[in-house]
Design a protein around this motif. Sequence first.
Motif, short mmCIF file in Angstrom:
data_model
loop_
_atom_site.label_atom_id
_atom_site.label_comp_id
_atom_site.label_asym_id
_atom_site.label_seq_id
_atom_site.Cartn_x
_atom_site.Cartn_y
_atom_site.Cartn_z
N THR A 173 9.17 5.91 4.85
CA THR A 173 9.20 4.86 5.86
C THR A 173 8.39 3.66 5.38
OG1 THR A 173 7.28 5.81 6.98
CG2 THR A 173 9.47 6.46 7.79
N VAL A 174 8.66 2.51 6.01
CA VAL A 174 7.92 1.28 5.74
C VAL A 174 7.24 0.87 7.04
CG1 VAL A 174 8.03 -1.12 5.01
CG2 VAL A 174 9.51 0.59 3.93
N VAL A 175 5.96 0.56 6.98
CA VAL A 175 5.19 0.15 8.15
C VAL A 175 4.48 -1.15 7.83
CG1 VAL A 175 3.32 0.74 9.74
CG2 VAL A 175 4.85 2.54 8.89
N LEU A 234 1.81 -4.07 3.90
CA LEU A 234 3.11 -3.47 4.03
C LEU A 234 2.99 -2.08 3.41
CD1 LEU A 234 6.52 -5.20 3.57
CD2 LEU A 234 6.18 -2.85 2.84
N GLN A 235 2.97 -1.08 4.27
CA GLN A 235 2.70 0.28 3.83
C GLN A 235 4.01 1.00 3.55
OE1 GLN A 235 0.37 2.08 6.91
NE2 GLN A 235 -1.38 0.70 6.63
N LEU A 236 4.06 1.61 2.40
CA LEU A 236 5.22 2.39 1.98
C LEU A 236 4.82 3.86 1.96
CD1 LEU A 236 8.14 2.03 1.05
CD2 LEU A 236 7.31 1.75 -1.29
N HIS A 237 5.29 4.60 2.97
CA HIS A 237 4.96 6.03 3.08
C HIS A 237 5.97 6.82 2.25
CE1 HIS A 237 2.10 5.68 6.61
NE2 HIS A 237 2.59 4.46 6.49
N ARG A 279 10.60 3.93 -4.94
CA ARG A 279 9.88 3.07 -4.01
C ARG A 279 10.62 1.74 -3.82
NH1 ARG A 279 3.77 4.14 -6.49
NH2 ARG A 279 3.65 6.34 -5.85
N GLU A 280 11.12 1.20 -4.91
CA GLU A 280 11.90 -0.03 -4.81
C GLU A 280 13.13 0.17 -3.94
OE1 GLU A 280 14.11 -3.34 -7.68
OE2 GLU A 280 13.48 -1.40 -8.51
N ALA A 281 13.81 1.29 -4.11
CA ALA A 281 15.02 1.56 -3.33
C ALA A 281 14.71 1.65 -1.84
CB ALA A 281 15.68 2.85 -3.81
N VAL A 282 13.61 2.30 -1.48
CA VAL A 282 13.23 2.42 -0.07
C VAL A 282 12.88 1.06 0.51
CG1 VAL A 282 11.48 3.34 1.50
CG2 VAL A 282 12.51 4.82 -0.22
N LEU A 283 12.11 0.26 -0.23
CA LEU A 283 11.73 -1.06 0.27
C LEU A 283 12.95 -1.97 0.39
CD1 LEU A 283 9.58 -3.01 1.20
CD2 LEU A 283 9.10 -3.55 -1.21
N VAL A 306 0.86 -1.18 0.00
CA VAL A 306 0.00 0.00 0.00
C VAL A 306 0.90 1.24 0.00
CG1 VAL A 306 -1.76 1.32 1.24
CG2 VAL A 306 -1.85 -1.19 1.23
N ILE A 307 0.76 2.06 -1.01
CA ILE A 307 1.51 3.30 -1.09
C ILE A 307 0.71 4.40 -0.38
CG2 ILE A 307 2.70 4.93 -2.60
CD1 ILE A 307 3.71 2.02 -2.76
N VAL A 308 1.29 4.95 0.67
CA VAL A 308 0.62 5.99 1.45
C VAL A 308 1.31 7.32 1.16
CG1 VAL A 308 -0.02 6.79 3.76
CG2 VAL A 308 0.09 4.32 3.26
N PRO A 309 0.63 8.25 0.48
CA PRO A 309 1.26 9.55 0.19
C PRO A 309 1.67 10.25 1.49
CG PRO A 309 -0.76 9.26 -1.08
CD PRO A 309 -0.73 8.15 -0.09
N SER A 310 2.89 10.73 1.52
CA SER A 310 3.41 11.34 2.73
C SER A 310 4.51 12.33 2.37
CB SER A 310 3.95 10.27 3.67
OG SER A 310 4.60 10.83 4.78
N SER A 311 4.59 13.41 3.14
CA SER A 311 5.63 14.41 2.92
C SER A 311 6.79 14.24 3.88
CB SER A 311 5.04 15.82 3.09
OG SER A 311 4.49 15.98 4.39
N ILE A 312 6.68 13.27 4.81
CA ILE A 312 7.77 13.03 5.75
C ILE A 312 8.79 12.08 5.13
CG2 ILE A 312 6.25 13.41 7.71
CD1 ILE A 312 6.16 10.37 8.10
#
Length: 238
Positions: A98-100, A106-109, A119-123, A89-95
């Motif tokens: 993070t991965v939750v 598995l939420q990708l903020h 997104r791949e790099a963060v995960l 789940v991609i969660v739009p965020s300005s911070i």
Amino acid sequence: MPLTRIAGLEVDLIRKKIRSLRLTVYAGGRIRVAVPQHASEAAIEQFVQARRAWIQQHQQRFAAHTPRPTLQYVSGEQVEYLGQPYELVIVPSSIRPTVVVQDTQLQLHMPAASTAAQREAVLTHWYRLQLKQMLPDLLLKWQPVVGRQAASWGVKQMRTRWGTCNIGARRIWLNLELIKRPQECLEYVVVHELVHLHERLHNARFWGLMDLFMPNWRQYKADLNQVRLAPGTPPDAD
């Protein structure tokens, strides 16, 4: 391990110290259900029955040898973590990205305008951190059992091996992809590489030591051999 028939399906049922029921379908079609130690038979039956369509869909895909689709890193795709499937789940965020992990998600903020590569790099970075956090405790657990100690260890992406061991330097490497497999498989590779500090070759002595230190290693090895890290190559720890 004997299989249990649940909701008309042959299931590898494991009771362990967890809070929620977990379902995994492996390449080859094997079904594994991990449940809390005191879960009732009725609750387990209901859990499996509710997921029959999902199970059968994955079994059919494996039976047809359908290649795993390339992730686009968009909401609704399935990703794996420690042997469990999670909905990405991609969660739009300005911070800061993070991965939750929350329930079955598995939420990708990430910023709404982030690219698939970002997104791949963060995960991938998160996967690497999780594996690196797990390894010290696993080494503390298994080094006294095996009777050998690694001087150092590392994590890297490997195309054809789950792990390697530099015997002279006593350094072991673990494949980053192991973070997607069940923890028992990760522990198998850790033990496998530590045993190489006793015996360099995959000979009778090596496998005899594996039997001594980890009697169920064959099951974990078979699970890993269902996964192809590179097309046409059946992987194994080396």
